[in-house]
Scaffold this motif. Structure first.
Motif, short mmCIF file in Angstrom:
data_model
loop_
_atom_site.label_atom_id
_atom_site.label_comp_id
_atom_site.label_asym_id
_atom_site.label_seq_id
_atom_site.Cartn_x
_atom_site.Cartn_y
_atom_site.Cartn_z
N THR A 43 0.95 -1.09 -0.08
CA THR A 43 -0.10 0.11 0.07
C THR A 43 0.94 1.18 -0.07
N THR A 44 0.72 1.98 -1.10
CA THR A 44 1.37 3.33 -1.07
C THR A 44 0.73 4.32 -0.15
N ASP A 63 -6.00 8.02 -0.61
CA ASP A 63 -7.30 7.42 -1.22
C ASP A 63 -8.41 6.79 -0.65
N ALA A 64 -7.81 5.59 0.16
CA ALA A 64 -8.78 5.07 1.08
C ALA A 64 -9.33 5.78 2.12
N ARG A 93 0.02 7.32 -1.40
CA ARG A 93 -1.27 7.97 -2.32
C ARG A 93 -2.57 6.94 -2.07
N GLU A 94 -2.41 5.62 -2.09
CA GLU A 94 -3.46 4.72 -2.15
C GLU A 94 -3.93 4.65 -0.43
#
Length: 86
Positions: A2-3, A9-10, A5-6
């Motif tokens: 998981t980055t 976003d989550a 950014r991810e």
């Protein structure tokens, strides 16, 4: 993995613009999220392969004692945190 950014976003998907998140992604793939919403705070730590631990409004003495709550995925942890804050 998981980055950052991810993870952001989550959080946005779960909370919209009603929460602020500080995300740190580590080289081994672990992610740490500090989320604030109003007067409340939550911490979420984990890895996509091993699961996620979370705590809402941790006490001052809880800093390194781990998390009482766990989830299999980041989305599940965010949904649980959201429910705890409602």
């Amino acid at each position: 993995m998981t980055t950052e950014r991810e993870a952001h976003d989550a959080v946005r998907h779960a909370f919209g613009d009603s929460a602020h998140a500080e995300v740190t992604a580590f080289p081994a793939g672990n992610v740490s999220i500090t989320l604030t919403k109003g007067e409340h705070a939550a911490t979420i730590d984990g890895h996509p392969e091993s699961g996620w631990g979370w705590t809402v409004d941790p006490g001052d003495d809880d800093g390194f004692s781990g998390h009482e709550n766990t989830a299999d995925s980041l989305d599940e942890a965010l949904a649980d945190v959201r429910a705890a804050l409602l």
